[in-house]
Design a protein around this motif. Structure first.
Motif, PDB file in Angstrom:
ATOM      1  N   ASN A   1       2.210  -4.721   0.330  1.00 43.33           N
ATOM      2  CA  ASN A   1       3.038  -3.717  -0.686  1.00 43.33           C
ATOM      3  C   ASN A   1       3.157  -4.283  -2.125  1.00 43.33           C
TER       4      ASN A   1
ATOM      5  N   MET B   1       0.963  -1.264   0.181  1.00 43.24           N
ATOM      6  CA  MET B   1       0.039   0.097   0.028  1.00 43.24           C
ATOM      7  C   MET B   1       0.747   1.225   0.012  1.00 43.24           C
TER       8      MET B   1
ATOM      9  N   SER C   1      -1.415   7.638  -0.909  1.00 39.25           N
ATOM     10  CA  SER C   1      -2.538   6.930  -0.517  1.00 39.25           C
ATOM     11  C   SER C   1      -3.707   7.872   0.009  1.00 39.25           C
TER      12      SER C   1
ATOM     13  N   GLU D   1      -3.867  -8.222  -1.773  1.00 38.47           N
ATOM     14  CA  GLU D   1      -2.789  -7.702  -0.911  1.00 38.47           C
ATOM     15  C   GLU D   1      -2.840  -8.403   0.355  1.00 38.47           C
TER      16      GLU D   1
ATOM     17  N   THR E   1      -2.486   1.712  -3.728  1.00 40.48           N
ATOM     18  CA  THR E   1      -1.506   0.872  -3.586  1.00 40.48           C
ATOM     19  C   THR E   1      -0.686   0.549  -5.060  1.00 40.48           C
TER      20      THR E   1
END
Length: 280
Positions: free
Chosen positions: A232, A1, A203, A181, A221
């Motif tokens: 990530n 992210m 973000s 994710e 992300t």
């Protein structure tokens, strides 16, 4: 992210995203293409760890309490768990409201998290103590309108980060049926072309369609290391379960669904017809 700020300063020094600046035709002639609107920072906000924007739906009134849009993973309380939905949670979080040039117009403050989740999407909606009319009167800033339509593949977009005061410019490359994710899975995510190489702190940035000036998604992300479906390092999963990893590519969550879940007074009503946001 994109929340993590570790390495973000070095990424900027190494050359991250580029800051962009921010007669009648004859009756028989074809209408000229509509010129894109200049996208700037007016209406965006900086959070302590993320970016965001003051937004309104097509049905919002000037007298309604304003809403700030960011990511669910930007909440001051930490990441919501998979399957967790937060509604009407008290908050006194403050946001730096930006001018068109990226300067500070002033501070606005929330009184609650109206809605937040990282399930199916990655959004947070804070309700402010100020109305849209009060913000415009005090600061001369209008809220960014939320589009009520699905974004279009190939269309130009700008990702406007209030945290970094940077505007990334690229196109919508396509859509991920599912984006996974870690513990979280998001539906119908926007995939950018490579020019939008967003970094930590971006973000929650609004993704703006310059042709309409409307917000079509919220940045959230990107795959940093080429790993598969880890934190990530999101991966795409298609309708048949096939997994695709796109190292260095970044993503956003569509926002048109929010407009189907807001009723009179800017209240979130998850029982409205057409509202498909996850419920608690």
């Amino acid at each position: 992210m994109n929340r993590s700020l570790v390495g973000a300063l070095s990424a900027l020094l190494l050359g991250g995203a580029t800051l962009v600046g921010a007669g009648a035709a004859p009756a028989t002639a074809a209408s000229p293409a509509k010129a894109p609107k200049a996208v700037d920072f007016a209406g965006t906000v900086a959070l302590s760890n993320c970016s965001g924007s003051v937004v309104r739906t097509p049905g919002s009134a000037d007298s309604d309490p304003a809403l700030v849009l960011s990511n669910g993973h930007c909440l001051e309380s930490g990441f919501p768990g998979a399957g967790e939905v937060i509604v009407d949670q008290p908050s006194s979080r403050s946001f730096t409201l930006l001018t068109a040039s990226g300067g500070s117009a002033g501070t606005v403050r929330a009184n609650k998290v109206a809605y937040a989740t990282m399930t199916d999407t990655d959004i947070s909606l804070y309700q402010l103590t100020s109305t849209y009319a009060q913000i415009q009167s005090a600061y001369g800033i209008k809220a960014l309108p939320l589009s009520d339509s699905h974004p279009t593949q190939g269309s130009a977009i700008n990702v406007v980060s209030g945290y970094w005061k940077k505007i990334y410019s690229c196109n919508i490359d396509g859509f991920a049926y599912r984006l996974k994710e870690g513990d979280w899975t998001w539906k119908d995510s926007v995939r950018y072309t490579s020019a939008c190489d967003t970094i930590g702190g971006t973000s929650g940035s609004p993704v703006v369609d310059p042709a309409s000036g409307k917000v079509v998604a919220v940045n959230n992300t990107g795959n940093e290391d080429g790993a598969r479906c880890t934190l990530n390092n999101p991966c795409e999963v298609d309708e048949n379960g096939a997994v695709t990893v796109r190292k260095g590519i970044n993503y956003a969550q569509e926002t048109h669904g929010i407009t189907k879940c807001v009723t009179t007074g800017n209240k979130i009503d998850l029982n409205l017809a057409g509202c498909v946001l996850p419920k608690p």
